[in-house]
Scaffold this active site. Sequence first.
Site, PDB file in Angstrom:
ATOM      1  N   LYS A   4     -69.319 -66.811  11.925  1.00 30.66           N
ATOM      2  CA  LYS A   4     -69.760 -67.779  10.921  1.00 30.66           C
ATOM      3  C   LYS A   4     -71.262 -67.654  10.674  1.00 30.66           C
ATOM      4  O   LYS A   4     -71.721 -67.877   9.558  1.00 30.66           O
ATOM      5  CB  LYS A   4     -69.417 -69.199  11.359  1.00 30.66           C
ATOM      6  CG  LYS A   4     -67.986 -69.580  11.051  1.00 30.66           C
ATOM      7  CD  LYS A   4     -67.781 -71.084  11.131  1.00 30.66           C
ATOM      8  CE  LYS A   4     -67.296 -71.487  12.475  1.00 30.66           C
ATOM      9  NZ  LYS A   4     -67.014 -72.925  12.591  1.00 30.66           N
ATOM     10  N   GLU A  18     -65.517 -76.490  14.057  1.00 30.02           N
ATOM     11  CA  GLU A  18     -66.839 -77.089  13.913  1.00 30.02           C
ATOM     12  C   GLU A  18     -67.195 -77.014  12.434  1.00 30.02           C
ATOM     13  O   GLU A  18     -67.123 -75.927  11.837  1.00 30.02           O
ATOM     14  CB  GLU A  18     -67.879 -76.308  14.744  1.00 30.02           C
ATOM     15  CG  GLU A  18     -69.235 -76.970  14.624  1.00 30.02           C
ATOM     16  CD  GLU A  18     -70.341 -76.333  15.462  1.00 30.02           C
ATOM     17  OE1 GLU A  18     -70.072 -75.336  16.153  1.00 30.02           O
ATOM     18  OE2 GLU A  18     -71.466 -76.842  15.386  1.00 30.02           O
ATOM     19  N   ARG A  33     -58.008 -63.395  19.883  1.00 32.95           N
ATOM     20  CA  ARG A  33     -58.547 -63.716  18.573  1.00 32.95           C
ATOM     21  C   ARG A  33     -58.306 -62.570  17.599  1.00 32.95           C
ATOM     22  O   ARG A  33     -58.021 -61.443  18.006  1.00 32.95           O
ATOM     23  CB  ARG A  33     -60.023 -64.080  18.637  1.00 32.95           C
ATOM     24  CG  ARG A  33     -60.952 -62.973  19.071  1.00 32.95           C
ATOM     25  CD  ARG A  33     -62.363 -63.474  19.301  1.00 32.95           C
ATOM     26  NE  ARG A  33     -63.026 -63.881  18.098  1.00 32.95           N
ATOM     27  CZ  ARG A  33     -63.508 -65.115  17.897  1.00 32.95           C
ATOM     28  NH1 ARG A  33     -63.391 -66.054  18.820  1.00 32.95           N
ATOM     29  NH2 ARG A  33     -64.116 -65.413  16.771  1.00 32.95           N
TER      30      ARG A  33
HETATM   31  P1  ATP Z   1     -68.565 -70.901  16.294  1.00 34.79           P
HETATM   32  O1  ATP Z   1     -68.012 -71.669  17.455  1.00 34.79           O
HETATM   33  O2  ATP Z   1     -69.413 -69.745  16.645  1.00 34.79           O
HETATM   34  O3  ATP Z   1     -69.144 -71.744  15.216  1.00 34.79           O
HETATM   35  P2  ATP Z   1     -65.801 -70.301  15.763  1.00 34.79           P
HETATM   36  O4  ATP Z   1     -65.304 -69.230  14.851  1.00 34.79           O
HETATM   37  O5  ATP Z   1     -65.353 -70.354  17.166  1.00 34.79           O
HETATM   38  O6  ATP Z   1     -67.353 -70.184  15.609  1.00 34.79           O
HETATM   39  P3  ATP Z   1     -64.771 -72.950  15.434  1.00 34.79           P
HETATM   40  O7  ATP Z   1     -64.931 -73.840  14.261  1.00 34.79           O
HETATM   41  O8  ATP Z   1     -65.227 -73.428  16.747  1.00 34.79           O
HETATM   42  O9  ATP Z   1     -65.509 -71.637  15.031  1.00 34.79           O
HETATM   43  O10 ATP Z   1     -63.263 -72.472  15.532  1.00 34.79           O
HETATM   44  C1  ATP Z   1     -62.184 -73.366  15.503  1.00 34.79           C
HETATM   45  C2  ATP Z   1     -60.984 -72.756  16.169  1.00 34.79           C
HETATM   46  O11 ATP Z   1     -60.643 -71.520  15.552  1.00 34.79           O
HETATM   47  C3  ATP Z   1     -61.234 -72.456  17.639  1.00 34.79           C
HETATM   48  O12 ATP Z   1     -60.146 -72.961  18.376  1.00 34.79           O
HETATM   49  C4  ATP Z   1     -61.304 -70.972  17.717  1.00 34.79           C
HETATM   50  O13 ATP Z   1     -60.791 -70.495  18.923  1.00 34.79           O
HETATM   51  C5  ATP Z   1     -60.451 -70.525  16.528  1.00 34.79           C
HETATM   52  N1  ATP Z   1     -60.916 -69.237  16.027  1.00 34.79           N
HETATM   53  C6  ATP Z   1     -62.148 -68.939  15.591  1.00 34.79           C
HETATM   54  N2  ATP Z   1     -62.248 -67.634  15.279  1.00 34.79           N
HETATM   55  C7  ATP Z   1     -61.029 -67.084  15.511  1.00 34.79           C
HETATM   56  C8  ATP Z   1     -60.482 -65.766  15.380  1.00 34.79           C
HETATM   57  N3  ATP Z   1     -61.214 -64.752  14.937  1.00 34.79           N
HETATM   58  N4  ATP Z   1     -59.193 -65.578  15.728  1.00 34.79           N
HETATM   59  C9  ATP Z   1     -58.442 -66.605  16.156  1.00 34.79           C
HETATM   60  N5  ATP Z   1     -58.886 -67.860  16.298  1.00 34.79           N
HETATM   61  C10 ATP Z   1     -60.173 -68.113  15.992  1.00 34.79           C
END
Ligand code: ATP
Length: 569
Positions: free
Chosen positions: A280, A43, A270
């Site tokens: 974030k 995102e 994760r």
């Molecule tokens: P949010 O959804 O709260 O904004 P997010 O960290 O999930 O935060 P995204 O941009 O949706 O952000 O993440 C993109 C991809 O990165 C998703 O597929 C998510 O599963 C993966 N991702 C995010 N944080 C981690 C992490 N700490 N370890 C591994 N993969 C991650």
Amino acid sequence: MVENKETETPEVSKGLNFVEQIVADDLKAGKNGGRLNTRFPPEPNGYLHIGHAKAICMDFGVAEKFGGTCNLRFDDTNPTKEDTEYVDAIREDIHWLGFDWADREYYASDYFPQLFDLAIKLIKEGKAYVDDQTSEEIAAQKGTPTVPGTNSPYRDRSVEENLDLFMRMNAGEFEEGARVLRAKIDMSSSNMHFRDPIMYRIIKYPHHRTGNKWNVYPMYDFAHGQSDYFEGVTHSICTLEFVPHRPLYEYFVKELADETYCPRQIEFNRLNLTYTVMSKRKLLQLVKENLVAGWDDPRMPTISGMRRRGFTPKSIRNFIDRIGYTKIEEAMISVSLLEHAVREDLNAIATRGMAVINPVKVIVTNYPEGQVEMVEMENNPEDPSAGTHSMPFSRELYIERDDFMENPPKKFFRLAPDNEVRLKGAYIVKCTGVKKDAEGNIEEIYCTYDPESRSGLPGSQRKVKGTLHWVSAPHAVDATVRLYDRLFSVENPSAETDKDFRDLLNPDSLVEVKNVKLEPFIAENAVKGTKFQFQRIGYFTPDYDSAPDNLVFNRTIALKDSWEKAKKA
Ligand code: ATP
Ligand code: MG
């Protein structure tokens, strides 16, 4: 062992992680016509961090390994939080890590028309309804995992009324929060995500790509699986928190897919790292409140911060490779594992040079005044092909203040009165005295040198216990260095729920040191991206703020225990 089958890591063949095994099996079985297409779906509401790097290495890595493709899809379904600045930063970071999506750059917003059509279809089939309740009322009816929810009083609206209201929601007739579109599934489902999940909400804020075209925006659960489907994604790899969302993912995808092609969601654990935060929202807060100097502050766990600090893509990828992918949630990975990978790569590639961080003047009293000689220094003992460079030696030098003690303890092998040390790459010197100021601080150290002790001369084999780094004073170039430490002073800031995470920041995470003395070779080669090892001090790289007449370096990382070793010696 974990009881729940969902979270058990399946058996895998040697050399494959469990996701790769699933992919290999699907390809072997000829699923989806033998195609492999993954996607990385950020995102654009912030910069990427090291956790995202783990997802990127998986999504792009598995595609590379099995001859498939990986899409970059921006999951831009919430215009209030998203921005093109983030889109650009995400692109740059993925490329820097070494991955490429060619022309497969997509946006969830590209599918708004199809998603809207699907919503209309579901309304017509009696599978979705407009709810006029507030989000608080809806939440209050949700129930708990053991207590069923309550049906909304608007659940049995006619198809005509639902269609009319949904169209008017999108036409902008209602205020944000006034109405939502919900899937009509099962308010008593054991899976909370099935209790009439929200599909669309009203947002009246211009979208970075579609402007004011839409007044309703799909929720993650109503956008993600279908976007995968529209793009032809075969394996939708995400993190474990999406396990409970998977049935809903499948529920909506089933409205579109047939037996020839259906995307499949697979979840892995994760990454959580010690001494930092990965949310974030929290990272944005640090940036907005100027608690760090932007998303690419070298203390941030962001890819851009790590790049600025001097980490290499290779070290990040090696680290991720080592921690691996499982279905078992790991509490925390130690940041020292990442630091180890960084040191390992920098040790192999960094150009060696000398810099004195906390200088004190040394005068070699028996060295002719005005004489300068050049000594040869290896650029990288790990890589002879890196060659050598020459460094000036003269009568006046700088050494580290800590490398001298007037009254040393017994096992101090550095410089002290009547003690001999080797100046690395040059001569053995012996301390003959010091000059102090009125307060008793040492201003100058006096030494004599052994003219026979230089490399290539008869005395070069003579052994002394300590070797110091040094810089010729008249040739030294001044610089500023920034020394970084961990951003937080506690191992897991997110676990301290009774405290504000901002109060857990390490007050000493940045120390700026001015008037550092560099050998000229470092100054001459201080271009962006260059990796140096300042001998005995650590790995350094020019900061973005650096200019030829105002050199600024980031310490990427200290040399492991170099000072500790010296102290113990
Ligand atoms: P949010 O959804 O709260 O904004 P997010 O960290 O999930 O935060 P995204 O941009 O949706 O952000 O993440 C993109 C991809 O990165 C998703 O597929 C998510 O599963 C993966 N991702 C995010 N944080 C981690 C992490 N700490 N370890 C591994 N993969 C991650
Ligand atoms: Mg997310």
